[in-house]
Design an enzyme around this catalytic site. Structure first.
Site, mmCIF file in Angstrom:
data_model
loop_
_atom_site.group_PDB
_atom_site.id
_atom_site.type_symbol
_atom_site.label_atom_id
_atom_site.label_comp_id
_atom_site.label_asym_id
_atom_site.label_seq_id
_atom_site.Cartn_x
_atom_site.Cartn_y
_atom_site.Cartn_z
ATOM 1 N N GLY A 1 2.745 -0.912 4.415
ATOM 2 C CA GLY A 1 2.928 0.478 4.017
ATOM 3 C C GLY A 1 4.403 0.806 3.884
ATOM 4 N N GLY A 2 4.984 1.346 4.963
ATOM 5 C CA GLY A 2 6.363 1.853 4.943
ATOM 6 C C GLY A 2 7.383 0.928 4.290
ATOM 7 N N GLU B 1 -5.576 -4.860 10.603
ATOM 8 C CA GLU B 1 -4.562 -3.841 10.850
ATOM 9 C C GLU B 1 -4.895 -3.085 12.131
ATOM 10 O OE1 GLU B 1 -2.426 -2.629 6.960
ATOM 11 O OE2 GLU B 1 -4.193 -1.396 7.179
ATOM 12 N N GLU C 1 -6.934 4.819 7.600
ATOM 13 C CA GLU C 1 -6.750 6.234 7.245
ATOM 14 C C GLU C 1 -7.983 6.770 6.514
ATOM 15 O OE1 GLU C 1 -2.975 5.784 5.280
ATOM 16 O OE2 GLU C 1 -2.035 5.332 7.204
ATOM 17 N N ASN D 1 0.871 -1.173 0.000
ATOM 18 C CA ASN D 1 0.000 0.000 0.000
ATOM 19 C C ASN D 1 0.909 1.226 0.000
ATOM 20 O OD1 ASN D 1 -1.797 2.038 0.477
ATOM 21 N ND2 ASN D 1 -2.275 1.423 2.594
ATOM 22 N N TRP D 2 1.070 1.824 -1.182
ATOM 23 C CA TRP D 2 2.002 2.950 -1.294
ATOM 24 C C TRP D 2 1.400 4.270 -0.815
ATOM 25 C CZ3 TRP D 2 4.691 1.946 -6.719
ATOM 26 C CH2 TRP D 2 5.621 0.894 -6.569
ATOM 27 N N LYS D 3 0.123 4.257 -0.475
ATOM 28 C CA LYS D 3 -0.541 5.470 0.010
ATOM 29 C C LYS D 3 -0.279 6.617 -0.976
ATOM 30 C CE LYS D 3 -0.194 3.468 4.566
ATOM 31 N NZ LYS D 3 -0.104 3.627 6.017
ATOM 32 N N GLY E 1 2.248 2.453 10.843
ATOM 33 C CA GLY E 1 3.202 3.544 10.686
ATOM 34 C C GLY E 1 3.841 3.981 11.984
ATOM 35 N N SER F 1 3.236 -2.065 10.564
ATOM 36 C CA SER F 1 4.688 -2.137 10.780
ATOM 37 C C SER F 1 5.284 -3.507 10.462
ATOM 38 C CB SER F 1 5.043 -1.678 12.200
ATOM 39 O OG SER F 1 4.605 -0.340 12.406
ATOM 40 N N HIS G 1 -9.408 1.063 4.704
ATOM 41 C CA HIS G 1 -8.164 1.303 5.444
ATOM 42 C C HIS G 1 -8.439 2.307 6.568
ATOM 43 C CE1 HIS G 1 -4.149 2.700 6.421
ATOM 44 N NE2 HIS G 1 -3.704 1.583 5.883
HETATM 45 P P1 PGA Z 1 2.782 0.342 7.795
HETATM 46 O O1 PGA Z 1 1.353 0.596 7.107
HETATM 47 O O2 PGA Z 1 3.322 -0.936 7.220
HETATM 48 O O3 PGA Z 1 3.605 1.546 7.401
HETATM 49 O O4 PGA Z 1 2.556 0.265 9.254
HETATM 50 C C1 PGA Z 1 0.457 -0.459 6.917
HETATM 51 C C2 PGA Z 1 -0.775 0.063 6.242
HETATM 52 O O5 PGA Z 1 -1.143 1.216 6.492
HETATM 53 O O6 PGA Z 1 -1.435 -0.650 5.460
#
Ligand code: PGA
Length: 242
Positions: free
Chosen positions: A226-227, A160, A90, A8-10, A166, A205, A88
């Site tokens: 994500g990251g 999640e 966010e 997930n590159w956001k 994050g 994470s 998600h």
């Molecule tokens: P993260 O993000 O790996 O940076 O914690 C996961 C996500 O938001 O899907």
């Protein structure tokens, strides 16, 4: 089950950065674990052209028409797109999405033939007050309400915990497994024919140094990342390719 890693590159990476990542990644990717990527929607074509399964990070509940600014699941499918991430945290936090409103998006995306990665997760106060399973159960039941069992084979769930996204804090493998087992039970009750086969991903994470232990848990079928998905070397490591 083949393990699945979803990037997930956001709202990160410009076109050149996307292409550089894809070139580096594809040069070493063996396919031993499935790898899917959801870039910013502007760049989905680059991912499709690279041969990797490409996804959106959101889509409209409507198929087409006068809905300024929305992205259509149908159009995405027609251009070769493969999946969409829905719900998600966010999106729930910043864009007022709720499990109820997400239900329409889930059903539209599945009807148009996309795979859906539906995200659920509790906040820290919810965990601390022992409400985790209650919250996850509600998010599942409302988000997947009235979904036909025939579509369940295109469904993927991502657990999640909001407090682990994050933040560098990861749920321990045992904490994650407990929730995954609960999700597996709920899915099997809801979809007797497919519940055992639906992939349940862990997100929050996930990194090269914790991925093996997480993926070693019985009900963890992969990761939503994500990251650590932003660097080709790290995403390769998550996919089992050093
Ligand atoms: P993260 O993000 O790996 O940076 O914690 C996961 C996500 O938001 O899907």
């Amino acid at each position: 089950m083949t393990k699945l890693l979803v990037a997930n590159w956001k709202m990160n990476k410009n076109g050149k950065e996307c292409q550089d990542f894809l070139d580096t990644f594809m040069a070493k990717y063996s396919g031993q674990r499935a790898a899917w990527i959801a870039p910013q929607s502007l760049y989905v074509k680059l991912v499709i052209n690279s041969g990797i399964m490409a996804g959106l990070q959101n889509c409209s509940e409507f198929v087409s028409g006068a809905y300024t600014g929305e992205v259509s699941a149908k159009t995405f499918k027609e251009m070769g797109g493969h999946f969409v991430i829905l719900g998600h945290s966010e999106r729930r936090q910043y864009f007022q999405e709720t499990s109820k409103s997400l239900n329409a998006k889930v059903k539209t995306a599945l009807k148009e033939g996309l795979k859906v990665v539906y995200c659920v997760g509790e906040t820290l106060p919810e965990r601390d007050s022992h409400q985790t399973l209650l919250i996850i159960g509600d998010q599942l039941h409302q988000g997947l309400n009235d979904m036909s069992e025939a579509n369940a084979e295109n469904l993927i769930i991502a657990y999640e915990p909001v407090w682990a996204i994050g933040t560098g804090k990861t749920a321990s493998p045992a904490q994650a497994q407990e929730v995954h087992a609960f999700i597996r039970d709920e899915l099997t009750k809801k979809f007797p024919a497919f519940g055992q086969k639906i992939k349940i991903l862990y997100g929050g994470s996930v990194k090269p140094d914790n991925v093996e232990e997480l993926l070693g848990q019985k009900d963890i079928d992969g990761g939503l990342v994500g990251g650590a998905s932003l660097k080709a070397q790290d995403f390769l490591a998550l996919c089992g390719d050093k």
